[in-house]
Design a protein around this motif. Structure first.
Motif, short mmCIF file in Angstrom:
data_model
loop_
_atom_site.label_atom_id
_atom_site.label_comp_id
_atom_site.label_asym_id
_atom_site.label_seq_id
_atom_site.Cartn_x
_atom_site.Cartn_y
_atom_site.Cartn_z
N ILE A 1 12.47 -34.65 2.94
CA ILE A 1 12.94 -34.01 1.73
C ILE A 1 14.49 -34.42 1.28
O ILE A 1 14.79 -34.77 0.45
CB ILE A 1 12.65 -32.50 1.51
CG1 ILE A 1 11.16 -32.22 1.86
CG2 ILE A 1 13.07 -32.02 0.34
CD1 ILE A 1 10.61 -30.76 2.08
N GLY A 2 15.02 -34.12 2.37
CA GLY A 2 16.41 -33.93 2.19
C GLY A 2 17.05 -35.53 1.80
O GLY A 2 17.96 -35.53 0.85
N GLN A 3 16.82 -36.37 2.79
CA GLN A 3 17.42 -37.72 2.55
C GLN A 3 17.24 -38.19 1.21
O GLN A 3 18.14 -38.76 0.38
CB GLN A 3 16.88 -38.45 3.70
CG GLN A 3 17.43 -38.12 4.90
CD GLN A 3 18.17 -39.45 5.77
OE1 GLN A 3 18.53 -40.28 5.44
NE2 GLN A 3 17.94 -39.26 7.15
N PRO A 4 15.81 -38.47 0.80
CA PRO A 4 15.53 -39.14 -0.60
C PRO A 4 16.13 -38.19 -1.59
O PRO A 4 16.78 -38.74 -2.71
CB PRO A 4 14.07 -39.11 -0.81
CG PRO A 4 13.61 -38.75 0.77
CD PRO A 4 14.67 -38.16 1.30
N PHE B 1 20.53 -32.95 4.28
CA PHE B 1 20.78 -32.89 2.82
C PHE B 1 22.24 -32.97 2.33
O PHE B 1 22.53 -32.77 1.16
CB PHE B 1 20.48 -31.15 2.62
CG PHE B 1 18.95 -31.06 2.98
CD1 PHE B 1 18.12 -30.86 1.70
CD2 PHE B 1 18.36 -30.59 4.07
CE1 PHE B 1 16.88 -30.49 1.91
CE2 PHE B 1 17.16 -30.15 4.06
CZ PHE B 1 15.98 -30.30 3.32
N PHE B 2 22.92 -33.74 3.40
CA PHE B 2 24.08 -33.95 2.87
C PHE B 2 24.71 -35.34 3.46
O PHE B 2 25.63 -35.48 4.17
CB PHE B 2 25.19 -32.77 3.81
CG PHE B 2 25.15 -31.57 3.21
CD1 PHE B 2 25.86 -31.11 1.91
CD2 PHE B 2 24.36 -30.59 3.97
CE1 PHE B 2 25.76 -29.58 1.54
CE2 PHE B 2 24.09 -29.31 3.44
CZ PHE B 2 24.89 -28.97 2.28
N GLY B 3 24.38 -36.26 2.82
CA GLY B 3 24.26 -37.65 2.81
C GLY B 3 23.30 -38.51 2.60
O GLY B 3 23.65 -39.23 1.63
N GLY B 4 22.17 -38.31 3.07
CA GLY B 4 21.17 -39.37 2.68
C GLY B 4 21.07 -40.79 2.97
O GLY B 4 20.11 -41.58 2.60
#
Lengths: 285, 306
Positions: free
Chosen positions: A87-90, A151-154
């Motif tokens: 979820i976080g990366q995209p 969630f902070f980079g992706g």
């Protein structure tokens, strides 16, 4: 004359296929060994000259031994980590890619250049201070250090990839929506992201592979057996065994087969995107 | 007047939206990249800094760097450098050539090519924990399958990963050959991008297969050569997790102590200052290599250039 030519053609084909299969045998060799030896008994798996196939009955017991309560526990932890990454990366990458391509904010060029410049940085260079941050805020022995950063980079390569796709979209659709008074969130989630869904899916799938394979992250931050992910849990279970009998190669191979099933399924489902992704970014899953 | 304020309003709106959207990225960039980079550099100048005691207890200067080159650590340091560079010197060119040949072989219009392409790529999908289990088992010196095969063809038994010399690294090299399918996919993309009219023209002029290969295929693939060279060299210099699993942080007599692993081991032993210095040495090498390779970029053919 005609016939000898046809024979030659068939012969050529046969030689080509022969080599195709021969090379396949090389690449599949480790997997074949793993598969067949997972049905050995422990005693047989430790015998010299045991060959490839089980000599007696196929021993399904290695799988029963592989799926113990620890395995399920590690699997559960791994799922949490995967969920956060997928979820976080995209999401982070998608938001940033949209901003860089569609929003004309000041300083975007500098930030973009800095972000891209970090692609070549060896990750080991930033590892130690990041570790210290997580120690200082008391996050060691939790899953937070391997979930929250997603969630902070992706991933800057992901951002770059999504940007390429957004750039190739026709502008008319968005202009029409702006006329109708759509806001940014609507533009992103209703128009742009659905249109570039294949590349978002690719980023999600690559995040899955990353989280499923990651070893160093959990190894650094987690010492509590209850929080191990599969990689680290399996490592501690088998790689620290002292006697050959304790190491149970047949159970190891069964565990390997089980761990390989989810990535294989994901690969089969997203094969096309993944192969394209490799050729676009050069990333090897 | 009204027009200007509308413009200003629009610009403010764009800035607010833009920065809100990249906020997660920006926070991550500062906390996980920029700040650590500076702290690492700072730490590397405190001799034997352990990461937790106050800085005042440690001597400031180039002590950590000196320790690598001349101090009591230098023997291990040079061994690690030797292993890493000899591995890179063999495996980067070998991997490039073999994956190129594989791609050439697969780049033909025969039925079933797609299936074989997938099969060759499959080893790249195996998580390193699984491949480590497989290879440690196959190459086990006592009951491994490889020694059975060696015995069958009349070769002496080998210790493989457990041997205290170059044999361990060669075994590691052999192991990584299974992963050349990733490079193959990149080459295939390169080969597909070459217009077939070039080959037809070469054929009309009477050039054979090898003529087209040397004069058309290789030059037109040069951007891919360049790209893979950079990424493969950088990846090799950072080999860590698979080597860690196979050798448990160095192996017998440090026979598999790749440089990335050496840094990690020092970090695990709380040698924060020293491992930061090592990481910065690695960074310098990576930067210099990238620089050299980018200079080569001049000689690389790009579609559309004159």
């Amino acid at each position: 004359m005609e016939r000898s030519r046809a024979v030659k053609k068939v012969l050529r084909k046969a030689v080509v296929y022969f080599f195709f299969v021969l090379i396949s045998a090389f690449f599949l060799f480790p997997l074949i060994v793993m598969f067949f030896r997972s049905f050995f008994t422990t005693a047989e798996s430790l015998r010299i000259g045991a060959g490839l196939f089980p000599s007696g009955e196929w021993n399904w017991g290695s799988y029963a031994q592989a799926i113990d309560s620890d395995f399920l526990k590690y699997f559960g932890n791994t799922l949490i980590v995967i969920l956060a990454n997928v979820i976080g990366q995209p999401l982070t990458a998608g938001l940033a890619a949209y901003a860089f391509t569609k929003v004309k904010f000041d300083g975007r060029k500098i930030i973009f250049t800095v972000a891209m410049g970090t692609i070549m940085l060896p990750s080991i260079l930033t590892m130690i201070p990041v570790y210290k941050i997580f120690v200082d805020i008391g996050w060691t022995n939790t899953l937070l250090p391997i979930t929250v950063p997603a969630f902070f980079g992706g991933g800057f390569l992901n951002i770059f990839l999504i940007m390429q796709f957004i750039r190739s979209l026709p502008k008319e659709m968005e202009e029409a929506a702006v006329m109708d008074g759509a806001n940014v969130l609507h533009l992103m989630f209703r128009i742009t992201f659905p249109l570039v869904f294949p590349v978002i899916a690719l980023v999600a799938v690559q995040s899955f592979f990353f989280a499923w394979n990651d070893f160093m992250g959990p190894l650094m931050y987690i010492t509590d057996d209850d929080l191990f992910t599969l990689s680290v849990g399996i490592y501690n279970k088998f790689f620290t065994a002292i006697t050959p009998e304790e190491s149970m190669p047949n159970v190891q191979m069964a565990t390997g087969v089980l761990i390989l099933i989810p990535p294989m399924i994901v690969f089969m489902l997203f094969q096309k995107q993944l192969v394209e992704g490799v050729t676009l970014t050069g990333l090897k899953a | 007047m009204n027009k200007i304020s509308a413009k200003v309003k629009k610009r403010i709106a764009a800035n607010v939206t833009g920065y809100l959207l990249i906020l997660p990225l920006l926070i991550g960039l500062v906390i996980f990249t920029v700040y650590p980079l500076l702290v690492s550099l700072f730490n590397s100048f405190f001799y034997n800094y352990d990461g937790f005691s106050p800085y005042s207890e440690f001597e400031f200067g180039f002590g950590n760097y000196a320790r690598a080159f001349t101090g009591y650590e230098s023997k291990v340091f040079w061994k690690s450098v030797g292993i890493t560079f000899s591995y890179a010197a063999v495996m980067v060119p070998l991997g490039l050539v073999l994956s190129f040949l594989l791609a050439l072989f697969l780049n033909q219009k025969t039925k079933g090519v797609g299936v074989f392409r997938l099969i060759y790529y499959i080893p790249c999908l195996i998580p390193s924990i699984v491949s480590s289990m497989i290879y440690l088992y196959i190459f086990n010196p006592y009951y491994g399958l490889m020694n059975d095969i060696f015995a069958a063809v009349g070769l002496p038994k080998s210790q493989f990963f457990n041997s205290d010399d170059y044999v361990a690294v060669v075994t590691y090299m052999f192991m990584s050959l299974f992963g050349i399918g990733g490079g193959m996919l990149i080459w295939l993309a390169g080969l597909k991008s070459i217009p077939s009219t070039y080959y037809e023209a070469a054929k009309i002029e009477g050039g054979g297969y090898f003529y087209s290969l040397v004069r058309i295929t290789v030059p037109l693939c040069s951007p891919y050569i360049f790209y893979q060279l950079i990424t493969n060299v950088i990846a090799t210099l950072q080999i860590c997790s698979a080597a860690y699993m196979i050798s448990s942080s160095g192996g017998v007599d440090d026979n598999l102590l790749f440089f990335g692993l050496y840094i990690y081991r020092n970090f695990m032993n709380n040698n924060f200052g020293y491992s930061s210095a090592l990481a910065y040495l690695l960074f310098v090498v990576v930067a210099v290599l990238s620089g050299i390779l980018f200079r080569f970029n001049k000689y690389v053919y790009y579609e559309g250039d004159n």
